[in-house]
Scaffold this motif. Structure first.
Motif, PDB file in Angstrom:
ATOM      1  N   SER A   1      32.111  41.298  32.921  1.00 59.50           N
ATOM      2  CA  SER A   1      31.996  40.163  32.014  1.00 59.50           C
ATOM      3  C   SER A   1      33.404  39.778  31.538  1.00 59.50           C
ATOM      4  O   SER A   1      34.311  39.689  32.352  1.00 59.50           O
ATOM      5  CB  SER A   1      31.068  40.500  30.847  1.00 59.50           C
ATOM      6  OG  SER A   1      30.859  39.389  30.019  1.00 59.50           O
ATOM      7  N   ASN A   2      33.588  39.585  30.249  1.00 58.86           N
ATOM      8  CA  ASN A   2      34.906  39.175  29.740  1.00 58.86           C
ATOM      9  C   ASN A   2      35.842  40.344  29.456  1.00 58.86           C
ATOM     10  O   ASN A   2      36.981  40.125  29.060  1.00 58.86           O
ATOM     11  CB  ASN A   2      34.729  38.367  28.444  1.00 58.86           C
ATOM     12  CG  ASN A   2      34.030  37.046  28.671  1.00 58.86           C
ATOM     13  OD1 ASN A   2      34.462  36.240  29.485  1.00 58.86           O
ATOM     14  ND2 ASN A   2      32.935  36.824  27.975  1.00 58.86           N
ATOM     15  N   TYR A   3      35.374  41.574  29.686  1.00 58.64           N
ATOM     16  CA  TYR A   3      36.096  42.740  29.180  1.00 58.64           C
ATOM     17  C   TYR A   3      36.886  43.464  30.266  1.00 58.64           C
ATOM     18  O   TYR A   3      36.876  44.684  30.369  1.00 58.64           O
ATOM     19  CB  TYR A   3      35.109  43.686  28.495  1.00 58.64           C
ATOM     20  CG  TYR A   3      34.263  42.964  27.484  1.00 58.64           C
ATOM     21  CD1 TYR A   3      34.820  42.484  26.301  1.00 58.64           C
ATOM     22  CD2 TYR A   3      32.918  42.703  27.731  1.00 58.64           C
ATOM     23  CE1 TYR A   3      34.063  41.777  25.389  1.00 58.64           C
ATOM     24  CE2 TYR A   3      32.156  42.001  26.812  1.00 58.64           C
ATOM     25  CZ  TYR A   3      32.719  41.538  25.651  1.00 58.64           C
ATOM     26  OH  TYR A   3      31.959  40.844  24.751  1.00 58.64           O
ATOM     27  N   ILE A   4      37.597  42.704  31.074  1.00 60.15           N
ATOM     28  CA  ILE A   4      38.344  43.279  32.179  1.00 60.15           C
ATOM     29  C   ILE A   4      39.440  44.226  31.682  1.00 60.15           C
ATOM     30  O   ILE A   4      39.684  45.274  32.279  1.00 60.15           O
ATOM     31  CB  ILE A   4      38.939  42.170  33.081  1.00 60.15           C
ATOM     32  CG1 ILE A   4      39.618  42.772  34.310  1.00 60.15           C
ATOM     33  CG2 ILE A   4      39.877  41.269  32.304  1.00 60.15           C
ATOM     34  CD1 ILE A   4      38.687  43.454  35.263  1.00 60.15           C
TER      35      ILE A   4
ATOM     36  N   GLY B   1      39.204  30.601  37.480  1.00 56.99           N
ATOM     37  CA  GLY B   1      39.281  30.392  36.034  1.00 56.99           C
ATOM     38  C   GLY B   1      39.574  31.668  35.267  1.00 56.99           C
ATOM     39  O   GLY B   1      40.257  31.635  34.233  1.00 56.99           O
ATOM     40  N   LYS B   2      39.074  32.794  35.742  1.00 59.16           N
ATOM     41  CA  LYS B   2      39.345  34.082  35.107  1.00 59.16           C
ATOM     42  C   LYS B   2      40.741  34.581  35.461  1.00 59.16           C
ATOM     43  O   LYS B   2      41.463  35.118  34.611  1.00 59.16           O
ATOM     44  CB  LYS B   2      38.300  35.109  35.534  1.00 59.16           C
ATOM     45  CG  LYS B   2      36.881  34.778  35.119  1.00 59.16           C
ATOM     46  CD  LYS B   2      36.711  34.830  33.608  1.00 59.16           C
ATOM     47  CE  LYS B   2      35.253  34.672  33.224  1.00 59.16           C
ATOM     48  NZ  LYS B   2      35.040  34.693  31.758  1.00 59.16           N
ATOM     49  N   PHE B   3      41.136  34.397  36.720  1.00 54.12           N
ATOM     50  CA  PHE B   3      42.431  34.924  37.151  1.00 54.12           C
ATOM     51  C   PHE B   3      43.604  34.155  36.560  1.00 54.12           C
ATOM     52  O   PHE B   3      44.680  34.714  36.372  1.00 54.12           O
ATOM     53  CB  PHE B   3      42.512  34.950  38.678  1.00 54.12           C
ATOM     54  CG  PHE B   3      41.966  36.221  39.254  1.00 54.12           C
ATOM     55  CD1 PHE B   3      42.757  37.349  39.340  1.00 54.12           C
ATOM     56  CD2 PHE B   3      40.655  36.296  39.669  1.00 54.12           C
ATOM     57  CE1 PHE B   3      42.252  38.541  39.838  1.00 54.12           C
ATOM     58  CE2 PHE B   3      40.134  37.468  40.172  1.00 54.12           C
ATOM     59  CZ  PHE B   3      40.938  38.600  40.262  1.00 54.12           C
ATOM     60  N   VAL B   4      43.406  32.893  36.266  1.00 58.03           N
ATOM     61  CA  VAL B   4      44.470  32.138  35.598  1.00 58.03           C
ATOM     62  C   VAL B   4      44.755  32.750  34.229  1.00 58.03           C
ATOM     63  O   VAL B   4      45.903  32.826  33.795  1.00 58.03           O
ATOM     64  CB  VAL B   4      44.084  30.652  35.481  1.00 58.03           C
ATOM     65  CG1 VAL B   4      45.033  29.918  34.554  1.00 58.03           C
ATOM     66  CG2 VAL B   4      44.114  29.991  36.848  1.00 58.03           C
ATOM     67  N   LYS B   5      43.695  33.214  33.549  1.00 62.14           N
ATOM     68  CA  LYS B   5      43.909  33.878  32.260  1.00 62.14           C
ATOM     69  C   LYS B   5      44.665  35.188  32.443  1.00 62.14           C
ATOM     70  O   LYS B   5      45.580  35.509  31.665  1.00 62.14           O
ATOM     71  CB  LYS B   5      42.582  34.118  31.561  1.00 62.14           C
ATOM     72  CG  LYS B   5      41.896  32.835  31.110  1.00 62.14           C
ATOM     73  CD  LYS B   5      40.670  33.111  30.267  1.00 62.14           C
ATOM     74  CE  LYS B   5      40.039  31.814  29.805  1.00 62.14           C
ATOM     75  NZ  LYS B   5      38.903  32.026  28.892  1.00 62.14           N
TER      76      LYS B   5
ATOM     77  N   THR C   1      38.677  37.624  28.523  1.00 60.85           N
ATOM     78  CA  THR C   1      38.654  36.276  29.089  1.00 60.85           C
ATOM     79  C   THR C   1      37.664  35.338  28.417  1.00 60.85           C
ATOM     80  O   THR C   1      37.414  34.239  28.922  1.00 60.85           O
ATOM     81  CB  THR C   1      38.350  36.349  30.599  1.00 60.85           C
ATOM     82  OG1 THR C   1      37.083  36.972  30.807  1.00 60.85           O
ATOM     83  CG2 THR C   1      39.429  37.127  31.324  1.00 60.85           C
ATOM     84  N   HIS C   2      37.088  35.747  27.283  1.00 64.06           N
ATOM     85  CA  HIS C   2      36.187  34.844  26.563  1.00 64.06           C
ATOM     86  C   HIS C   2      36.997  33.693  25.979  1.00 64.06           C
ATOM     87  O   HIS C   2      38.080  33.885  25.428  1.00 64.06           O
ATOM     88  CB  HIS C   2      35.465  35.592  25.445  1.00 64.06           C
ATOM     89  CG  HIS C   2      34.241  34.869  24.949  1.00 64.06           C
ATOM     90  ND1 HIS C   2      34.315  33.666  24.255  1.00 64.06           N
ATOM     91  CD2 HIS C   2      32.923  35.158  25.047  1.00 64.06           C
ATOM     92  CE1 HIS C   2      33.101  33.263  23.940  1.00 64.06           C
ATOM     93  NE2 HIS C   2      32.239  34.148  24.414  1.00 64.06           N
TER      94      HIS C   2
ATOM     95  N   ASP D   1      42.311  30.757  25.707  1.00 63.10           N
ATOM     96  CA  ASP D   1      42.012  29.971  26.888  1.00 63.10           C
ATOM     97  C   ASP D   1      43.288  29.801  27.699  1.00 63.10           C
ATOM     98  O   ASP D   1      43.646  30.676  28.469  1.00 63.10           O
ATOM     99  CB  ASP D   1      41.413  28.626  26.499  1.00 63.10           C
ATOM    100  CG  ASP D   1      40.742  27.940  27.685  1.00 63.10           C
ATOM    101  OD1 ASP D   1      41.073  28.289  28.828  1.00 63.10           O
ATOM    102  OD2 ASP D   1      39.893  27.065  27.474  1.00 63.10           O
ATOM    103  N   ALA D   2      44.009  28.725  27.489  1.00 64.53           N
ATOM    104  CA  ALA D   2      45.312  28.488  28.124  1.00 64.53           C
ATOM    105  C   ALA D   2      45.231  28.417  29.648  1.00 64.53           C
ATOM    106  O   ALA D   2      46.251  28.528  30.329  1.00 64.53           O
ATOM    107  CB  ALA D   2      46.323  29.562  27.701  1.00 64.53           C
ATOM    108  N   ARG D   3      44.030  28.212  30.203  1.00 63.45           N
ATOM    109  CA  ARG D   3      43.913  28.173  31.663  1.00 63.45           C
ATOM    110  C   ARG D   3      44.761  27.053  32.267  1.00 63.45           C
ATOM    111  O   ARG D   3      45.508  27.278  33.227  1.00 63.45           O
ATOM    112  CB  ARG D   3      42.454  27.965  32.058  1.00 63.45           C
ATOM    113  CG  ARG D   3      41.559  29.168  31.873  1.00 63.45           C
ATOM    114  CD  ARG D   3      40.109  28.798  32.071  1.00 63.45           C
ATOM    115  NE  ARG D   3      39.679  27.833  31.069  1.00 63.45           N
ATOM    116  CZ  ARG D   3      38.501  27.233  31.065  1.00 63.45           C
ATOM    117  NH1 ARG D   3      37.619  27.470  32.029  1.00 63.45           N
ATOM    118  NH2 ARG D   3      38.173  26.384  30.106  1.00 63.45           N
ATOM    119  N   LEU D   4      44.629  25.871  31.727  1.00 70.34           N
ATOM    120  CA  LEU D   4      45.333  24.727  32.319  1.00 70.34           C
ATOM    121  C   LEU D   4      46.836  24.821  32.094  1.00 70.34           C
ATOM    122  O   LEU D   4      47.627  24.438  32.960  1.00 70.34           O
ATOM    123  CB  LEU D   4      44.774  23.433  31.740  1.00 70.34           C
ATOM    124  CG  LEU D   4      43.278  23.209  32.020  1.00 70.34           C
ATOM    125  CD1 LEU D   4      42.775  21.974  31.293  1.00 70.34           C
ATOM    126  CD2 LEU D   4      43.029  23.081  33.529  1.00 70.34           C
TER     127      LEU D   4
END
Length: 370
Positions: free
Chosen positions: A246-249, A271-275, A283-284, A289-292
């Protein structure tokens, strides 16, 4: 029980665990067995809170009694809400004590009955062959009852949950190797509503079970079902081998390091790897966020034109941004930065490889040929 916590500006009522219910039901049944029947009891949780509990379904049949307590998780969205946790207490010890928990004074024998799961795999807090009654609840039951038992007497306790088998299908239990019902849980006896702790604990247990059962030193992580499908279709691993973080990588990488894994393979959506490329390990979107912005920075490194950079940073989603990027060098920049942060988190002591994809473009990047 009128205890509250504040989370995200909301006042939320605390509840009590299945372990507290089992303790209260056991206490009520024992008192009835000793001709001291009451309609309610108060128990001391392991965190020091006093919990008043109403008793139901009290029956006495000769040398044994039963009672139940209704599970109240407070404002936590718990599937066990409203179910009865039963306890049957009888004088004497079982003929065969295999599979029973025995307290240090040797006068209480505890097991699970209908609807309480049986542990079948290693790596849990309870060994294979025993009922899924965790250490916290066992301690609560033993400490609550042992001083009440007359000198020289022994009791046998069987905790049961009539709805447990059905409810367990909606939990992690079947995947963890807990068969036939629910677990009696609770490290403190108190349910703090909407806490992430329970989910994170379940993920850690799943990883521990995987290591014990597989005997391997490598593990596969992904963020969700799309990642599992990608793994099935694009790697030598099977989807059943993947642990969904989930979000807890970040938490799970730390746990893999603690457990001594030597290799981690991570696959998931861009989307997860950009984070991860920005050093964000929860990754929640509520956390960060900051993906873009990160993706735009990677595009700058890769030499994308200004018009493309403006489209990326102005995109609504990562998927939209992917449609504007033509250079594979962008994905290499994302992958390199994600690997940098991942390897730093494990002090360079774990071999980490990654792969990520988008829904429209498919596989975008894989390290070491992944």
């Amino acid at each position: 029980m009128e205890r509250y916590i504040y989370q995200n500006g909301k006042k939320l009522r605390c509840g009590y665990t299945t372990g507290s219910c089992a303790t209260g039901a056991s206490l009520g049944a024992l008192l009835n067995l000793m001709d001291k029947r009451v309609e309610g009891v108060e128990i001391r949780a392991l965190n020091g809170w006093d919990i008043p509990l109403e008793l139901h379904n009290q029956e006495r049949r000769g040398e044994e009694t039963t009672a139940s307590v209704i599970k109240d998780p407070g404002d936590d969205p718990d599937i066990t809400r409203g179910i009865h946790i039963f306890s049957r207490v009888a004088w004497g010890k079982p003929e065969n004590t295999d599979g029973y928990f025995i307290n240090e004074r040797k006068n209480i024998y505890l097991t699970g009955g209908e609807g309480v799961g049986t542990v079948t795999k290693k790596g849990l807090q309870v060994g294979p062959g025993y009922s899924a009654i965790n250490p916290g609840p066992r301690r609560m039951i033993f400490e609550t009852l042992e001083d009440l038992i007359p000198e020289g007497r022994e009791i046998t306790i069987e905790v049961s949950i009539p709805e447990g088998r059905e409810k367990a299908r909606k939990t992690f239990n079947p995947k963890l190797g807990i068969e036939g019902g629910l677990s009696i849980l609770g490290s403190t006896g108190i349910v703090k509503p909407m806490s992430e702790d329970a989910l994170i604990d379940s993920l850690k247990i799943e990883l521990s079970v995987w290591k014990e059962e597989s005997g391997r030193e490598d593990v596969v992580f992904t963020f969700g079902n799309y990642g599992k499908k990608f793994i099935e279709e694009n790697t030598d691993y099977s989807a059943s081998e993947a642990i969904v973080t989930s979000n807890y990588i970040g938490v799970m990488i730390d746990e893999a390091y603690r457990l001594g894994f030597k290799k981690i393979y991570i696959a998931g959506h861009i989307g997860k790897f950009v984070k991860l490329a920005g050093g964000i390990f929860n990754t929640h979107s509520k956390v960060a966020d900051a993906r873009l912005e990160v993706l735009t920075a990677c595009a700058v490194i890769a030499g994308e034109e200004r018009v493309t950079l403006e489209k990326i940073v102005g995109s609504n989603t990562t998927e939209e941004a992917v449609s504007y990027i033509k250079s594979p060098a962008v994905w290499k920049a994302v992958g390199d930065r994600a690997l940098k942060y991942l390897r730093e988190r494990t002090y360079g002591e774990i071999d980490i490889e990654i792969a990520f994809f988008s829904f429209e473009e498919g596989r975008l990047y894989g390290s070491e040929g992944r």
